[in-house]
Design a protein around this motif. Sequence first.
Motif, short mmCIF file in Angstrom:
data_model
loop_
_atom_site.label_atom_id
_atom_site.label_comp_id
_atom_site.label_asym_id
_atom_site.label_seq_id
_atom_site.Cartn_x
_atom_site.Cartn_y
_atom_site.Cartn_z
N VAL A 188 4.00 -0.01 12.50
CA VAL A 188 5.06 -0.72 11.98
C VAL A 188 5.45 0.08 10.17
O VAL A 188 6.27 0.18 9.33
CB VAL A 188 5.19 -1.93 12.44
CG1 VAL A 188 6.31 -2.56 11.70
CG2 VAL A 188 5.68 -2.29 13.42
N LEU A 189 3.83 -0.76 9.96
CA LEU A 189 3.56 -0.49 8.08
C LEU A 189 3.83 1.20 7.66
O LEU A 189 4.54 0.96 7.13
CB LEU A 189 2.23 -1.46 8.15
CG LEU A 189 2.65 -2.95 8.33
CD1 LEU A 189 1.41 -3.40 7.78
CD2 LEU A 189 3.85 -3.19 7.57
N PHE A 190 3.20 1.54 9.02
CA PHE A 190 3.11 3.04 8.61
C PHE A 190 4.36 3.79 8.97
O PHE A 190 4.58 4.80 7.74
CB PHE A 190 2.17 3.72 9.54
CG PHE A 190 1.40 5.24 9.40
CD1 PHE A 190 0.63 5.72 8.13
CD2 PHE A 190 2.41 6.44 9.22
CE1 PHE A 190 0.15 7.06 7.76
CE2 PHE A 190 2.12 8.03 9.17
CZ PHE A 190 1.19 8.20 8.94
N ALA A 191 4.77 3.46 9.69
CA ALA A 191 6.09 4.39 9.30
C ALA A 191 7.36 3.52 8.79
O ALA A 191 8.14 3.91 8.36
CB ALA A 191 6.80 3.98 11.15
N GLY A 192 7.50 2.14 8.33
CA GLY A 192 8.29 1.31 7.96
C GLY A 192 8.48 0.71 6.29
O GLY A 192 8.77 1.30 5.63
N LEU A 193 7.12 1.22 6.02
CA LEU A 193 7.01 0.85 4.85
C LEU A 193 6.81 2.03 3.72
O LEU A 193 6.17 2.09 3.17
CB LEU A 193 5.69 0.17 4.45
CG LEU A 193 5.28 -1.38 3.66
CD1 LEU A 193 5.92 -2.01 3.57
CD2 LEU A 193 3.67 -2.15 3.01
N ARG A 194 8.24 2.34 3.50
CA ARG A 194 8.49 3.40 2.55
C ARG A 194 9.86 3.48 2.39
O ARG A 194 10.35 3.24 2.68
CB ARG A 194 8.41 4.97 3.86
CG ARG A 194 7.17 5.14 4.31
CD ARG A 194 7.42 6.29 5.14
NE ARG A 194 6.47 7.12 5.87
CZ ARG A 194 5.33 7.83 6.06
NH1 ARG A 194 5.40 8.80 4.80
NH2 ARG A 194 4.54 7.98 6.43
N PRO A 195 9.90 2.90 1.12
CA PRO A 195 9.11 3.28 0.02
C PRO A 195 7.60 2.65 0.31
O PRO A 195 7.62 1.04 0.21
CB PRO A 195 9.54 3.84 -1.55
CG PRO A 195 10.74 2.70 -1.15
CD PRO A 195 11.24 2.68 0.38
N ASP A 196 6.59 2.84 -0.66
CA ASP A 196 5.79 1.60 -1.21
C ASP A 196 6.06 0.68 -2.05
O ASP A 196 6.24 1.21 -2.97
CB ASP A 196 3.87 2.12 -1.54
CG ASP A 196 2.85 1.66 -0.98
OD1 ASP A 196 2.59 0.41 -2.30
OD2 ASP A 196 2.70 1.55 -0.27
N PRO A 197 5.88 -0.42 -1.76
CA PRO A 197 6.41 -1.51 -2.68
C PRO A 197 5.52 -1.56 -3.93
O PRO A 197 6.35 -1.73 -4.93
CB PRO A 197 6.09 -2.67 -1.83
CG PRO A 197 5.45 -2.71 -1.04
CD PRO A 197 5.70 -1.23 -0.15
N LEU A 198 3.65 -1.72 -3.47
CA LEU A 198 3.04 -1.18 -4.72
C LEU A 198 3.25 -0.70 -5.85
O LEU A 198 3.52 -0.40 -6.91
CB LEU A 198 1.86 -1.42 -4.38
CG LEU A 198 0.41 -1.62 -5.93
CD1 LEU A 198 0.92 -2.72 -6.31
CD2 LEU A 198 -0.49 -1.68 -4.98
N VAL A 199 3.74 0.65 -5.21
CA VAL A 199 3.49 1.96 -5.72
C VAL A 199 4.85 2.29 -6.50
O VAL A 199 5.15 2.60 -7.58
CB VAL A 199 3.80 3.11 -4.67
CG1 VAL A 199 4.34 4.37 -5.16
CG2 VAL A 199 2.71 4.08 -4.18
N MET A 200 6.26 1.58 -6.04
CA MET A 200 7.54 1.18 -6.96
C MET A 200 7.21 0.26 -7.38
O MET A 200 7.74 0.77 -8.46
CB MET A 200 8.98 0.62 -5.57
CG MET A 200 8.91 1.69 -4.38
SD MET A 200 9.92 2.79 -5.22
CE MET A 200 11.81 1.78 -5.51
N ALA A 201 7.08 -0.91 -7.67
CA ALA A 201 6.67 -1.89 -8.87
C ALA A 201 5.69 -1.43 -10.02
O ALA A 201 5.44 -1.37 -11.18
CB ALA A 201 5.72 -2.85 -8.31
N LEU A 202 4.36 -0.05 -10.03
CA LEU A 202 4.36 0.59 -11.13
C LEU A 202 4.83 1.65 -11.73
O LEU A 202 4.50 2.55 -11.79
CB LEU A 202 2.78 0.72 -10.09
CG LEU A 202 1.85 -0.24 -9.83
CD1 LEU A 202 0.36 0.14 -9.36
CD2 LEU A 202 1.33 -0.80 -11.08
#
Length: 411
Positions: A188-202
């Motif tokens: 679920v996380l590998f497929a769905g967590l795009r864009p990555d929240p921490l990468v976006m925050a940075l």
Amino acid sequence: MSSPLALQRRTVVLLCTAQVLGGLSMGGALALGAILGEELSGTDSMAGLPTTVVTLGAAAAGLPLASLAAGRGRRPALTTGLLIAGFGTLTVAVAVDHGWFVVMLIGMAGLGSGSAVSLQARFAATDLSSAGTRGRDLSLVVWTTMVGAVIGPAVVPFGATVAGWFAMTDLSGPFLVGAAGCFGAAAVLFAGLRPDPLVMALGETDGSRTTVSLADGLSAIVHTPPARAAMAAVVSAHAVMVGVMALTPVHMHHGGASVTLVGLSISAHIAGMYALAPVMGLLSDRAGRIPVILGGQAVLVVSCVIGFVFAESQTGLVVALVLLGVGWSASTVAASALLTDSVDTARRAPAQGVSDTSMSLAGAAAGALAGIIVGTFGYPALVLGAAVVAVVTAAYVVLDGVRDRRRSAMA
């Protein structure tokens, strides 16, 4: 490209879904750990070892996963942790089927990685949140942990059926189900967590590396008064909760409580820990982090006092366990939000990892120390000592805040 608000909502939903799926393995481990320790070792003195190993596994996984998150983002860190937990859970299933005690403990250590993921998931929910909703978003992920904790023990009967499909022993089944839950959560996380929240925050490109280290995270905590207060609150609250919770069921059973009553008291305690988490999140957003932290420490003190005064009352001990969970919830949710508020985005992930690892180690140490205290001085000494820890923590949080305000005024 979705709006930031839509991305945040989607991230929280994905994290909550993964918490439920991953919780299947953790719930089964907590429900069966003592039984497996006793049966596979052949002695009741080893009954508590599997649960201790899970806690130590969580502590060992916390810093590496936080480092991975800092360098690569939340998606690879959380997915990796869940995969490790999945293979660890499968190892437990095979070890139980063959009666391998040491191999079972190795699997339990890997399974502990799932607990580390569960802790870091609450922080992942805050990467894209605003300061005004950070407590709420974090608490929703904490709340869904309760769903996994409740469902996990409930799948034990179904697990026996699953074990039959593979011609394995009944006690292997819940861990087969738990492994499927971990792998499902990872997918679920590998497929769905795009864009990555921490990468976006940075503000970086997905998959980029940073130069932030775990030492930077520790430095951020040490040199930031609110972060220090937050870490002190979350670590002490967890130590108090684990220490008292670990020995209260034993004390109740020695006092004549039935196994059913002991089980119900633990269920009530878990409900106290998680059911009101969203309320604590909203309160921390609206009333402030420090007041909710202090309120949580106060509830912990009240819980311990009730346990001290009504040490021979089964009803009083159940009430104490419920309040113990509520106090932990308030302190943990508000302190986690305060830690996130207090550390800059670049150093946030490693600082959170340091906090989580310290929290897990404190819980493991408290659980071990609690047995020694009760064996030497009795149960009342345990709850009285836990109350003192909560009072000292509250005093430190207040004094640290006063010193910080004085330094700011002088500057």
